[in-house]
Motif scaffolding. Structure first.
Motif, PDB file in Angstrom:
ATOM      1  N   ILE A 107       0.844  -1.207   0.000  1.00  0.00           N
ATOM      2  CA  ILE A 107       0.000   0.000   0.000  1.00  0.00           C
ATOM      3  C   ILE A 107       0.873   1.250   0.000  1.00  0.00           C
ATOM      4  O   ILE A 107       0.611   2.208  -0.743  1.00  0.00           O
ATOM      5  N   PHE A 108       1.919   1.252   0.816  1.00  0.00           N
ATOM      6  CA  PHE A 108       2.834   2.398   0.839  1.00  0.00           C
ATOM      7  C   PHE A 108       3.386   2.677  -0.563  1.00  0.00           C
ATOM      8  O   PHE A 108       3.532   3.837  -0.977  1.00  0.00           O
ATOM      9  N   ARG A 109       3.713   1.601  -1.297  1.00  0.00           N
ATOM     10  CA  ARG A 109       4.365   1.766  -2.601  1.00  0.00           C
ATOM     11  C   ARG A 109       3.433   2.375  -3.652  1.00  0.00           C
ATOM     12  O   ARG A 109       3.900   2.792  -4.716  1.00  0.00           O
ATOM     13  N   ILE A 148      -5.485   0.946   4.120  1.00  0.00           N
ATOM     14  CA  ILE A 148      -5.164  -0.135   5.057  1.00  0.00           C
ATOM     15  C   ILE A 148      -6.437  -0.684   5.691  1.00  0.00           C
ATOM     16  O   ILE A 148      -6.602  -1.898   5.854  1.00  0.00           O
ATOM     17  N   TRP A 149      -7.357   0.207   6.008  1.00  0.00           N
ATOM     18  CA  TRP A 149      -8.616  -0.269   6.612  1.00  0.00           C
ATOM     19  C   TRP A 149      -9.452  -1.043   5.604  1.00  0.00           C
ATOM     20  O   TRP A 149      -9.954  -2.129   5.908  1.00  0.00           O
ATOM     21  N   GLU A 150      -9.589  -0.519   4.389  1.00  0.00           N
ATOM     22  CA  GLU A 150     -10.445  -1.170   3.404  1.00  0.00           C
ATOM     23  C   GLU A 150      -9.880  -2.508   2.932  1.00  0.00           C
ATOM     24  O   GLU A 150     -10.631  -3.458   2.693  1.00  0.00           O
ATOM     25  N   LEU A 154      -7.451  -3.174   9.264  1.00  0.00           N
ATOM     26  CA  LEU A 154      -6.575  -2.802  10.364  1.00  0.00           C
ATOM     27  C   LEU A 154      -6.429  -1.288  10.379  1.00  0.00           C
ATOM     28  O   LEU A 154      -6.647  -0.626   9.350  1.00  0.00           O
ATOM     29  N   THR A 155      -6.073  -0.738  11.532  1.00  0.00           N
ATOM     30  CA  THR A 155      -5.903   0.707  11.636  1.00  0.00           C
ATOM     31  C   THR A 155      -4.441   1.059  11.891  1.00  0.00           C
ATOM     32  O   THR A 155      -3.660   0.250  12.391  1.00  0.00           O
ATOM     33  N   CYS A 156      -4.116   2.286  11.521  1.00  0.00           N
ATOM     34  CA  CYS A 156      -2.774   2.801  11.787  1.00  0.00           C
ATOM     35  C   CYS A 156      -2.893   4.252  12.222  1.00  0.00           C
ATOM     36  O   CYS A 156      -3.902   4.911  11.992  1.00  0.00           O
ATOM     37  N   SER A 157      -1.840   4.735  12.853  1.00  0.00           N
ATOM     38  CA  SER A 157      -1.742   6.144  13.211  1.00  0.00           C
ATOM     39  C   SER A 157      -0.594   6.763  12.427  1.00  0.00           C
ATOM     40  O   SER A 157       0.358   6.062  12.046  1.00  0.00           O
ATOM     41  N   ALA A 158      -0.676   8.063  12.190  1.00  0.00           N
ATOM     42  CA  ALA A 158       0.324   8.722  11.352  1.00  0.00           C
ATOM     43  C   ALA A 158       0.792  10.022  11.984  1.00  0.00           C
ATOM     44  O   ALA A 158       0.006  10.759  12.578  1.00  0.00           O
ATOM     45  N   GLY A 159       2.076  10.271  11.821  1.00  0.00           N
ATOM     46  CA  GLY A 159       2.654  11.573  12.136  1.00  0.00           C
ATOM     47  C   GLY A 159       3.106  12.203  10.841  1.00  0.00           C
ATOM     48  O   GLY A 159       3.704  11.525   9.989  1.00  0.00           O
ATOM     49  N   VAL A 160       2.810  13.485  10.663  1.00  0.00           N
ATOM     50  CA  VAL A 160       3.134  14.199   9.422  1.00  0.00           C
ATOM     51  C   VAL A 160       3.943  15.430   9.784  1.00  0.00           C
ATOM     52  O   VAL A 160       3.495  16.267  10.579  1.00  0.00           O
ATOM     53  N   SER A 161       5.135  15.544   9.208  1.00  0.00           N
ATOM     54  CA  SER A 161       5.939  16.736   9.474  1.00  0.00           C
ATOM     55  C   SER A 161       7.010  16.861   8.396  1.00  0.00           C
ATOM     56  O   SER A 161       6.941  16.196   7.354  1.00  0.00           O
TER      57      SER A 161
END
Length: 372
Positions: A107-109, A148-150, A154-161
């Protein structure tokens, strides 16, 4: 800043990048709950049940329901059981977790090839330039969460900076299934209020020393000069001086040059005889050499790790003049290290062998005979 006649200029930030840190929420436990929906809403602990292991073993991770009782990763399973006797203990299915982790990276790719995995459940992504040409890193984070959910439920959390350090800290702020965005203009206030324990890489002993020096949060750290921090904490002081100023120029590295290869085993039943230890050292030596060959690496430094029943952990290393050539040689070295630090007075909970200081096999030294 000025000390006598010396003037130190404030280091400058690079705010040109867009970095995500994606962290799967209670990954192993969430996978088990997905596989068995009857576990949903219950305290799930990934570890062998203490009744089955004789009170041994440690927690790999725990569901958020279990965490409400104070259970956390690396905690002895017996302690987790005492905190929550009705918790559901699951030994863990690591082949399944690795399989799902690969699907997450697929998915990341879709968005970028600049992916730096930290473990099965977390990774950095550089989305400054990205495949869908989306300008907003926040939108990409939302889309990754949705994908990721669909696809995996599963769930994930994200940090953006704008750098890896802040993105990683931020991803922990709104768990589970949250997104925390720290743009350059908000980074200073965010870091000033950050508890010193949240500065990634600061260990327990360093935190204790920080508190002794009156450093409890980022604002206190910011007041210390670079010279003071280096004198007190060495290389880490140099790094912290920059991090509290929002500076971390380390790139997202998709292919990291491995500096070491190691294997370790934790034993449900303690090793209590020399024969058991020797057998496990042979197995580990074979596994390490296999991994080295797979990675086309070799090295000269061997580290043995021993953990006893009371969780006391010892390590010893030796460096040899020539590259270690096979598992038989590695085993002999590991056995020598065991003879130096090993003891059967207490049961052996864990053994580990690591070869470090690696070089590519391409550069193997060939010993030529100078005379017959």
């Amino acid at each position: 800043m000025q000390y006598g006649m010396l003037i130190f200029d404030e280091p400058e930030r690079d705010t040109s990048r867009k970095i995500l840190h994606i962290d799967m929420d209670a990954f192993y436990a969430s996978v088990e709950i997905r596989e068995n929906p009857q576990l949903r809403g219950k305290p799930v602990v990934i570890a062998r049940h203490p009744r089955e292991s004789g009170g041994r073993g440690v927690v790999t991770t725990a569901s958020y329901e279990a965490r409400k009782y104070g259970i956390h990763s690396a905690m002895p399973a017996q302690k987790a059981y005492e905190l929550c006797p009705h918790a559901i203990f699951i030994p863990g299915r690591y082949d399944l977790y690795r399989q799902i982790s690969r699907r997450v990276r697929e998915i990341f790719r879709k968005y970028t090839d600049l992916i730096e995995p930290l473990s099965l459940d977390e990774a950095y992504l550089d989305v400054t330039e990205n495949k869908p040409n989306i300008k907003s890193a926040t939108i990409i984070a939302h889309r990754i969460q949705k994908d990721i959910w669909e696809k995996l439920r599963l769930t994930c959390s994200a940090g953006v900076s704008y750098n890896k350090f802040i993105a990683k800290v931020a991803s922990d702020f709104k768990k589970p299934a949250g997104i925390t965005v720290i743009p350059p203009e908000d980074a200073h206030n965010f870091l000033m209020a950050l508890p010193i324990e949240k500065f990634y890489g600061v260990g327990t002993k360093t935190v204790e020393r920080m508190h002794e020096l009156g450093i409890n949060k980022g604002e206190d750290l910011y007041q210390k000069s670079e010279l003071e921090l280096i004198q007190e904490f060495g290389k880490m002081g140099y790094s912290l001086y920059r991090k509290v100023r929002g500076i971390d120029d380390s790139p997202v590295s998709p292919v990291r040059d491995r500096k070491s290869v190691g294997k370790e085993n934790t034993f449900a039943d303690m090793l209590r005889t020399e024969e058991e230890v020797v057998q496990q050292l042979r197995i580990l030596s074979s596994e390490v050499m296999e991994a080295l060959q797979k990675n086309q690496k070799h090295g000269k430094t061997v580290v043995l790790k021993v953990r006893y029943e009371d969780f006391e952990t010892l390590t010893r290393r030796k460096t040899y003049p020539h590259y270690i050539k096979d598992d038989s040689q590695l085993f002999i070295i590991a056995e020598d290290l065991w003879d130096e630090i090993g003891s059967l007075a207490k049961g052996v909970r864990l053994l580990g062998i690591t070869v470090t200081g690696l070089d590519p096999l391409l550069y193997e030294n060939i010993e030529l005979p100078l005379w017959d």
